[in-house]
Scaffold this motif. Structure first.
Motif, PDB file in Angstrom:
ATOM      1  N   TRP A  36       0.863  -1.172   0.000  1.00  0.00           N
ATOM      2  CA  TRP A  36       0.000   0.000   0.000  1.00  0.00           C
ATOM      3  C   TRP A  36       0.900   1.223   0.000  1.00  0.00           C
ATOM      4  O   TRP A  36       1.965   1.220   0.607  1.00  0.00           O
ATOM      5  N   THR A  37       0.480   2.279  -0.652  1.00  0.00           N
ATOM      6  CA  THR A  37       1.360   3.437  -0.789  1.00  0.00           C
ATOM      7  C   THR A  37       0.606   4.754  -0.664  1.00  0.00           C
ATOM      8  O   THR A  37      -0.595   4.821  -0.912  1.00  0.00           O
ATOM      9  N   ASN A  38       1.357   5.778  -0.281  1.00  0.00           N
ATOM     10  CA  ASN A  38       0.831   7.140  -0.249  1.00  0.00           C
ATOM     11  C   ASN A  38       1.557   8.012  -1.272  1.00  0.00           C
ATOM     12  O   ASN A  38       1.611   9.222  -1.120  1.00  0.00           O
ATOM     13  N   HIS A  40       2.490  10.312  -4.213  1.00  0.00           N
ATOM     14  CA  HIS A  40       1.774  11.354  -4.957  1.00  0.00           C
ATOM     15  C   HIS A  40       2.757  12.086  -5.852  1.00  0.00           C
ATOM     16  O   HIS A  40       3.945  12.122  -5.581  1.00  0.00           O
ATOM     17  N   ASP A  55      -1.858   9.781  -7.988  1.00  0.00           N
ATOM     18  CA  ASP A  55      -1.945   9.137  -6.683  1.00  0.00           C
ATOM     19  C   ASP A  55      -1.883   7.628  -6.861  1.00  0.00           C
ATOM     20  O   ASP A  55      -2.767   7.035  -7.486  1.00  0.00           O
ATOM     21  N   PHE A  56      -0.814   7.015  -6.332  1.00  0.00           N
ATOM     22  CA  PHE A  56      -0.719   5.560  -6.330  1.00  0.00           C
ATOM     23  C   PHE A  56      -1.566   5.020  -5.198  1.00  0.00           C
ATOM     24  O   PHE A  56      -1.592   5.586  -4.110  1.00  0.00           O
ATOM     25  N   ASN A  57      -2.240   3.893  -5.439  1.00  0.00           N
ATOM     26  CA  ASN A  57      -2.974   3.203  -4.388  1.00  0.00           C
ATOM     27  C   ASN A  57      -2.186   2.001  -3.871  1.00  0.00           C
ATOM     28  O   ASN A  57      -2.099   1.789  -2.672  1.00  0.00           O
ATOM     29  N   TRP A  58      -1.622   1.214  -4.799  1.00  0.00           N
ATOM     30  CA  TRP A  58      -0.863   0.036  -4.402  1.00  0.00           C
ATOM     31  C   TRP A  58       0.031  -0.429  -5.547  1.00  0.00           C
ATOM     32  O   TRP A  58      -0.166  -0.049  -6.691  1.00  0.00           O
ATOM     33  N   LYS A  85      -1.869   0.229  -9.152  1.00  0.00           N
ATOM     34  CA  LYS A  85      -3.142   0.951  -9.271  1.00  0.00           C
ATOM     35  C   LYS A  85      -2.841   2.436  -9.096  1.00  0.00           C
ATOM     36  O   LYS A  85      -2.216   2.848  -8.129  1.00  0.00           O
ATOM     37  N   LYS A  87      -4.402   6.553  -9.742  1.00  0.00           N
ATOM     38  CA  LYS A  87      -5.497   7.487 -10.043  1.00  0.00           C
ATOM     39  C   LYS A  87      -4.866   8.780 -10.543  1.00  0.00           C
ATOM     40  O   LYS A  87      -3.943   9.303  -9.927  1.00  0.00           O
ATOM     41  N   THR A  98     -11.166  12.907 -13.401  1.00  0.00           N
ATOM     42  CA  THR A  98     -10.405  11.856 -12.736  1.00  0.00           C
ATOM     43  C   THR A  98     -10.420  10.610 -13.601  1.00  0.00           C
ATOM     44  O   THR A  98     -11.487  10.158 -14.029  1.00  0.00           O
ATOM     45  N   GLU A 100      -9.489   6.743 -13.598  1.00  0.00           N
ATOM     46  CA  GLU A 100      -9.168   5.621 -12.732  1.00  0.00           C
ATOM     47  C   GLU A 100      -9.703   4.364 -13.390  1.00  0.00           C
ATOM     48  O   GLU A 100     -10.879   4.297 -13.731  1.00  0.00           O
TER      49      GLU A 100
END
Length: 165
Positions: A36-38, A40, A55-58, A85, A87, A98, A100
């Motif tokens: 999982w990642t934050n 940006h 924005d990376f989600n994972w 993943k 966005k 957006t 996604e």
């Protein structure tokens, strides 16, 4: 229009599992991870008013690895499937869109070292180059945005062995 440099930075935390087989100094293995990642990032298209936010989600990998063991050290190379993943938000002329979709799928290659602390614990430092592939986003008729996602990662890990030797 091409946006060639949109750095994305952040921290990834997750889980790693796998199996190694050793014959003398040769070590072969298969492993998978999910993080999982934050992470940006921001970018802009040259000669345009368009601004993008990423924005990376994972991220995730399924890789084979081969290495050479010497004492408590294992030097290895690894490669295989890379998934991510992402966005993306585009803003232009007061409008926000957006994008996604499903996960990006591509390949990964890297290498590193493991150090065995004791029968149950090892630590790792490795580098990964990921090419997660590309996606096409249709913004409007005859307006397609193509996104190619690559990454460079240096990561550390603490590995706990379930079945020590």
């Amino acid at each position: 229009m091409t946006e060639t440099n949109a750095p994305t930075n952040g921290v990834i935390g997750g889980a790693l599992g796998g199996y190694n087989w050793q014959n003398g100094a040769l070590v072969l293995g298969l492993e998978g991870d999910f993080g999982w990642t934050n992470a940006h990032g921001n970018g802009a298209v040259p000669q345009s008013t368009e601004v993008r936010q990423y924005d990376f989600n994972w991220t995730s990998h399924v890789r084979g690895r081969a290495g050479f063991a010497s004492g408590p050290w294992l030097a290895f190379v690894a490669g295989g499937l890379a998934l991510a993943k992402l966005k993306m938000t585009m803003q232009q002329n007061g409008l926000t869109m957006t994008c996604e979709g499903g996960p990006y799928a591509g390949w990964s290659i890297g290498g590193g070292v493991d150090y065995t602390v004791n029968d149950r614990i090892s630590v790792r430092l490795e580098y990964l180059y990921d090419d997660f592939g590309r996606k096409d986003y249709v913004i409007a008729a005859n307006d397609v945005y193509q996104d190619r996602l690559t990454g460079n990662t240096v990561r550390g890990a603490i590995n706990f062995k379930l079945w020590p030797h």
